[in-house]
Scaffold this motif. Structure first.
Motif, PDB file in Angstrom:
ATOM      1  N   ARG A   1       0.954  -1.130   0.025  1.00 55.89           N
ATOM      2  CA  ARG A   1      -0.018   0.014  -0.032  1.00 55.89           C
ATOM      3  C   ARG A   1       0.923   1.140   0.062  1.00 55.89           C
ATOM      4  O   ARG A   1       2.048   1.502   0.769  1.00 55.89           O
ATOM      5  N   ARG A   2       0.493   2.217  -0.546  1.00 56.21           N
ATOM      6  CA  ARG A   2       1.148   3.366  -1.012  1.00 56.21           C
ATOM      7  C   ARG A   2       0.745   4.379   0.039  1.00 56.21           C
ATOM      8  O   ARG A   2      -0.214   4.612   0.413  1.00 56.21           O
ATOM      9  N   PHE A   3       1.890   5.158   0.557  1.00 59.94           N
ATOM     10  CA  PHE A   3       1.629   6.409   1.342  1.00 59.94           C
ATOM     11  C   PHE A   3       2.477   7.554   1.119  1.00 59.94           C
ATOM     12  O   PHE A   3       3.452   7.509   0.172  1.00 59.94           O
ATOM     13  N   CYS A   4       1.944   8.704   1.580  1.00 62.31           N
ATOM     14  CA  CYS A   4       2.704  10.007   1.301  1.00 62.31           C
ATOM     15  C   CYS A   4       3.031  10.744   2.722  1.00 62.31           C
ATOM     16  O   CYS A   4       2.289  10.318   3.660  1.00 62.31           O
ATOM     17  N   VAL A   5       3.944  11.646   2.632  1.00 61.38           N
ATOM     18  CA  VAL A   5       4.178  12.510   3.807  1.00 61.38           C
ATOM     19  C   VAL A   5       3.608  13.889   3.237  1.00 61.38           C
ATOM     20  O   VAL A   5       4.065  14.446   2.260  1.00 61.38           O
ATOM     21  N   VAL A   6       2.889  14.602   4.254  1.00 59.48           N
ATOM     22  CA  VAL A   6       2.216  15.866   3.971  1.00 59.48           C
ATOM     23  C   VAL A   6       3.044  16.748   5.070  1.00 59.48           C
ATOM     24  O   VAL A   6       2.856  16.869   6.129  1.00 59.48           O
ATOM     25  N   GLY A   7       3.701  17.858   4.603  1.00 59.16           N
ATOM     26  CA  GLY A   7       4.273  18.735   5.425  1.00 59.16           C
ATOM     27  C   GLY A   7       5.659  18.242   5.528  1.00 59.16           C
ATOM     28  O   GLY A   7       6.024  17.344   6.337  1.00 59.16           O
ATOM     29  N   LEU A   8       6.741  19.001   5.042  1.00 57.15           N
ATOM     30  CA  LEU A   8       8.010  18.727   4.951  1.00 57.15           C
ATOM     31  C   LEU A   8       9.029  19.561   5.771  1.00 57.15           C
ATOM     32  O   LEU A   8       9.934  19.775   5.402  1.00 57.15           O
TER      33      LEU A   8
END
Lengths: 215, 215
Positions: free
Chosen positions: B85-92
């Motif tokens: 399953r793919r995930f992302c990071v929000v706020g770097l």
């Protein structure tokens, strides 16, 4: 008070969070049947766990259930969460420095139980340049600072390659427990408690909530 | 296969970690009595949970206990953990960017179940300057990128004041679950799963391991 067995401690901690959440949402009494429904622990197990609390636990029980107002402080006391404990951050790279100034997400219990007392990094330049309301020190001062401030716990935020060395220095400095964010297994004396935080565990717990099985 | 109830899912997830840890340490069969001892769940509850797995669970059972070699994949399948399953990071910022290039601490199950597919930030400069092996995008491209890559989950690492807005945008972009590191409560439709990560919970779990009560 007797020594509470480890599995009972874990269940009492879970129960504590449940009670605090209930309290914050304005719900009333909690029964062992409700806890059984939510967790799968047998109600006799829950009653036995609460009996470890001694008088505080008994006082919280009424015919209609346990009163969170009494049970919450009784559990906190039995688990040693009834006084402020100091912790430090070791490794002030991206992850470690992120913990320095963030107002902590307090969780249902609040953060009044813990106080961030110091940050450490081997890079003296970084220690001098970083702006923080928490006092920062070069890593070689760990022993002195940890003992002076009575710091008991550490968040280990160094890269994997530096983790064992840093953990060893923390152990020598008298730290009692480490939350390990580094992707490396630590080798420490058995009297130092370690919690490894795995992103994969968080992702799994979320994935399981998301996806009804059998679809 | 039937729909597994939420409390059973949580217990099966815990059981999965236990089995993986046992396997990695080279131990053999696991019995429901062993699980009862470790967790306090009644052995009948554990057997019932395993019965949700259908044939995969039954095949794993032998007179001497459950065979992790069969039970691990059966649980992963029943919980929907048997594909990437793919995930992302929000706020770097500090926290978000810390997740970009760290080799993830894999945990007992490894990280093969999850793939970090994208990072987002409202600050276009930051997106351009940050070096990362993960593709980074300005936040306004969230909808397009999440849909194109089939991203299902997000780590929300923005400051508290920006958390609700960012979560709303993720919801509109079709995300299905969020791990919230921001110290702010999110308001989201009920079909989006949220896990709030509280540092206080981690510290508590460590503190409880450290300090025998009654001292």
């Amino acid at each position: 008070m007797n020594h509470v067995p480890e599995p009972a401690k874990e269940r009492l901690l879970y129960l504590l969070r449940l009670l605090e959440k209930n309290r914050d949402e304005g719900s009333g009494l909690v029964t062992s049947a409700m806890v059984e429904e939510l967790t799968g622990w047998h109600r006799d197990t829950i009653r036995k766990d609460i009996s470890w609390l001694g008088n505080g636990g008994e006082a919280a029980g009424t015919p209609g259930g346990y009163n969170p107002q009494f049970l919450i402080p009784a559990i906190r006391k039995a688990l040693g969460l009834d006084r402020v404990r100091r912790f430090c951050v070791v490794g002030l790279g991206r992850l470690g420095s992120a913990y320095l100034d963030r107002p902590f997400a307090p969780g249902p219990g609040g953060m009044e139980e813990f106080e961030l007392a110091a940050g450490f990094d081997t890079n003296v330049n970084r220690v001098e340049i970083l702006k923080s309301s928490v006092p920062l020190y070069p890593a070689y001062k760990m022993g002195e600072v940890i003992s002076r401030f009575g710091i008991e716990m550490a968040l280990l935020c160094v890269p994997a390659a530096a983790a064992r060395d840093a953990a060893g220095k923390l152990a020598a400095a008298g730290i009692r427990g480490i939350i390990n964010f580094a992707p490396a297994a630590l080798a420490l004396p058995p009297d130092i408690a370690v919690r490894n935080v795995y992103l994969a565990d968080e992702l799994r717990a979320l994935a399981v909530k998301l996806f009804p099985s059998g679809c």
